[in-house]
Design an enzyme around this catalytic site. Structure first.
Site, PDB file in Angstrom:
ATOM      1  N   LYS A  74       0.835  -1.196   0.000  1.00  0.00           N
ATOM      2  CA  LYS A  74       0.000   0.000   0.000  1.00  0.00           C
ATOM      3  C   LYS A  74       0.870   1.247   0.000  1.00  0.00           C
ATOM      4  O   LYS A  74       1.499   1.597   0.997  1.00  0.00           O
ATOM      5  CB  LYS A  74      -0.890   0.043   1.247  1.00  0.00           C
ATOM      6  CG  LYS A  74      -1.977   1.086   1.114  1.00  0.00           C
ATOM      7  CD  LYS A  74      -2.408   1.683   2.430  1.00  0.00           C
ATOM      8  CE  LYS A  74      -1.860   3.057   2.702  1.00  0.00           C
ATOM      9  NZ  LYS A  74      -1.981   4.064   1.668  1.00  0.00           N
ATOM     10  N   GLU A 119       9.968   2.181  10.354  1.00  0.00           N
ATOM     11  CA  GLU A 119      10.946   3.260  10.151  1.00  0.00           C
ATOM     12  C   GLU A 119      10.146   4.555  10.192  1.00  0.00           C
ATOM     13  O   GLU A 119       9.301   4.792   9.323  1.00  0.00           O
ATOM     14  CB  GLU A 119      11.664   3.107   8.812  1.00  0.00           C
ATOM     15  CG  GLU A 119      12.720   2.019   8.799  1.00  0.00           C
ATOM     16  CD  GLU A 119      13.836   2.219   9.806  1.00  0.00           C
ATOM     17  OE1 GLU A 119      14.046   3.372  10.244  1.00  0.00           O
ATOM     18  OE2 GLU A 119      14.468   1.232  10.196  1.00  0.00           O
ATOM     19  N   CYS A 132      13.364  11.804   5.813  1.00  0.00           N
ATOM     20  CA  CYS A 132      13.457  11.431   7.224  1.00  0.00           C
ATOM     21  C   CYS A 132      14.858  11.694   7.748  1.00  0.00           C
ATOM     22  O   CYS A 132      15.042  11.888   8.948  1.00  0.00           O
ATOM     23  CB  CYS A 132      13.080   9.977   7.402  1.00  0.00           C
ATOM     24  SG  CYS A 132      13.963   8.885   6.280  1.00  0.00           S
ATOM     25  N   GLU A 190       9.268  17.076  14.339  1.00  0.00           N
ATOM     26  CA  GLU A 190       9.685  16.944  12.940  1.00  0.00           C
ATOM     27  C   GLU A 190       8.873  17.915  12.078  1.00  0.00           C
ATOM     28  O   GLU A 190       7.649  17.902  12.104  1.00  0.00           O
ATOM     29  CB  GLU A 190       9.443  15.502  12.464  1.00  0.00           C
ATOM     30  CG  GLU A 190       9.993  15.234  11.073  1.00  0.00           C
ATOM     31  CD  GLU A 190       9.716  13.807  10.604  1.00  0.00           C
ATOM     32  OE1 GLU A 190       8.612  13.299  10.859  1.00  0.00           O
ATOM     33  OE2 GLU A 190      10.612  13.217   9.980  1.00  0.00           O
TER      34      GLU A 190
END
Ligand code: NAD
Length: 486
Positions: free
Chosen positions: A178, A253, A287, A385
């Site tokens: 997905k 992750e 990331c 973040e």
């Protein structure tokens, strides 16, 4: 390269068949909101259930194919990805918004990963040894896990799927994949290429659906044996909580909050280049992007001046236009998030360089790179973040304070230092709390033949990539055999 007049419709792929969803979602070019790249037919939970079923049915036969059969398919797919790097790079730049050179580079990476895992399929992964008891032989073999759900984010639309799907297939697992809603086209092409390379029907299934709708099927089905997920901390944590007690293997992750330390021993040009490439490359939507620049007092002002000059010369524009240094932000909500953090930084006392709207001939989500100067490590911009072309500067008295500040991150994916002092470099490499450490290099930019992953909130489960992949995508079996002949 002009856009086609009628956008094509992309459907989920189950058991080798294209399957309609229950609605549609236009895939819009973030450089030009009038350009519809394709239309995704959006799957519901029923399609996801059928995909899991198809993968489960395909597993017994696929898990008994020879390593050579699997290697050949991955190698053929890798060759096609590499041969079509120009075209697929253009598609990726058009749907995600990273510049064409970055997008083409990502496609090449995906091809390399497919070829790397083609080779891995043929490598020895077991052990044969004598028992500590006389007359008994011991073997430790690696077997495929079963059905693997692969759930990926939008920021690396082909490389991240490749680095999960390739090892899953190499070790004999079947897959339900997905991709993120924003990037169905690159995902569809990858699945199509692998299918035409010779994968039997049902071995790799694609579900184009919303995370909230199809995600719970992919993570909650009793027929799924392993989940490999890359995305935000909040979604990943939700998946982990929902699978507690089920015994399913989970690899996550997640986000990163990556510091780059610049000391008085740094070459200033190297420091600036590491910062801009690590922080603004791929529009800062990585990331591993540099997020906090921890700069020692003796070089702080010179570094900020040099950064300001470099940012002035940084070209923001259409991702597919030659000469663009940085493409658009991926969508409206990410743009709002970037601005929100810049406003917060100002309200907490920072001075922001850049970060303004960029005039453009096309409508697009363009934002100039931003540097928040004069921040403290506990400011919100240094705690959460941002995931945009936004960095902040924190002043440190000396190297040791800089290291301590860098180690306050809780999303310890990547950390870097720019210095010409060997002792500082060695000390930082040993004492950084990040999963990946860069010396005189941007915090972003990794190899595919070595492990990838973070510490703290950034990762859960075995590492991805390189020799580490065998841990997640196989289960170990230890067998004891006595000769049986007296
Ligand atoms: P996201 O968490 O919003 O979505 C990731 C994927 O999860 C998407 O495919 C989404 O549709 C799906 N999803 C959403 N809800 C779900 C649910 N309930 N169940 C199952 N799946 C669900 O993340 P994003 O916005 O696509 O990506 C950005 C994030 O990804 C950032 O935090 C970034 O740091 C992280 N990221 C991490 C790495 C890494 O390797 N550590 C690499 C790239 C991106």
């Amino acid at each position: 390269m002009s856009a086609p007049s009628e956008p094509r419709v992309l459907r989920s792929i189950l058991g080798g068949q294209q399957v309609d969803g229950v609605g549609t979602r236009p895939n819009v070019n973030p450089s030009d909101l009038d350009d519809v790249v394709c239309v995704a037919s959006v799957a519901d939970a029923r399609v996801a259930e059928d995909a899991v079923e198809a993968a489960a049915e395909a597993f017994p036969a696929w898990s008994h194919t020879t390593p050579w059969q699997r290697a050949e398919i991955l190698d053929r797919a890798g060759s096609e990805v590499l041969a079509r790097a120009d075209e697929l790079g253009d598609l990726l730049a058009r749907e995600e918004g990273k510049t064409y050179p970055e997008a083409r580079g990502e496609v090449v990476r995906a091809g390399q990963i497919l070829k790397y895992f083609s080779g891995v399929a043929l490598q020895p992964h077991g052990l044969a040894l004598d028992s500590v008891r006389p007359g008994i032989e011991v073997t430790v073999t690696r077997e495929p896990v079963g059905v693997v759900s692969v759930i990926t984010p939008w920021n690396f639309p082909i490389a991240i799927p490749a680095w999960k799907i390739a090892p899953a297939l190499a070790f004999g697992n079947t897959v339900v994949f997905k991709p993120a809603d924003l990037v169905p086209a690159s995902a569809w092409e990858l699945v199509d290429i692998l299918g035409r390379a010779g994968l039997p029907d049902g071995v790799l299934n694609l579900v184009l659906g919303r995370g909230s709708e199809v995600g719970p099927v992919l993570t909650g089905s009793r027929r799924v044996d392993a989940i490999t997920f890359t995305g935000s901390v909040s979604t990943g944590r939700g998946i982990l909580a929902s699978t507690a007690g089920t015994g399913v293997k989970v690899q996550l992750e997640l986000g990163g909050k990556n510091p780059l330390v610049v000391t008085g021993h740094a070459d200033l040009d190297v420091a600036v280049e590491c910062a801009v490439q690590g922080g603004f490359g791929s529009t800062g939507q990585r990331c591993t992007a540099s997020s906090i620049l921890v700069v020692t007092d003796d070089i702080h002002d010179a570094f900020v001046d040099a950064m300001t000059a470099r940012m002035d010369a940084w070209t923001v524009g259409d991702a597919r236009t030659s000469g663009t240094d940085m493409g658009p932000v991926v969508d409206e909500s990410q743009l709002a998030q970037d601005r929100h953090y810049l406003d917060l930084a100002r309200s907490e006392g920072a001075y922001v360089i850049g970060g303004v709207e960029v005039p453009s001939a096309t409508s697009g989500h363009f934002l100039a790179p931003a540097l928040a100067v004069g921040t403290a490590i506990d400011h919100t911009i240094n705690q959460e973040e941002v995931f945009g072309p936004v960095m902040s500067v924190v002043r440190a008295a000396d190297y040791h304070e800089a290291l301590a500040l860098a180690n306050t991150s809780t999303m310890n994916l990547s950390a870097g230092i720019v210095t010409t002092d060997l002792a500082e470099a060695a000390h930082f490499r040993r004492n950084s709390k990040a999963g990946m450490v860069m010396v005189n290099l941007p915090t972003a930019g990794v190899d595919f033949h070595v492990p990838f992953g973070g510490r703290g909130e950034s990762s859960h489960g075995p590492r991805e990539q390189g020799p580490a992949a065998v841990e997640f995508f196989t289960v170990s079996k230890t067998s004891y055999t006595a000769p049986g002949i007296p």
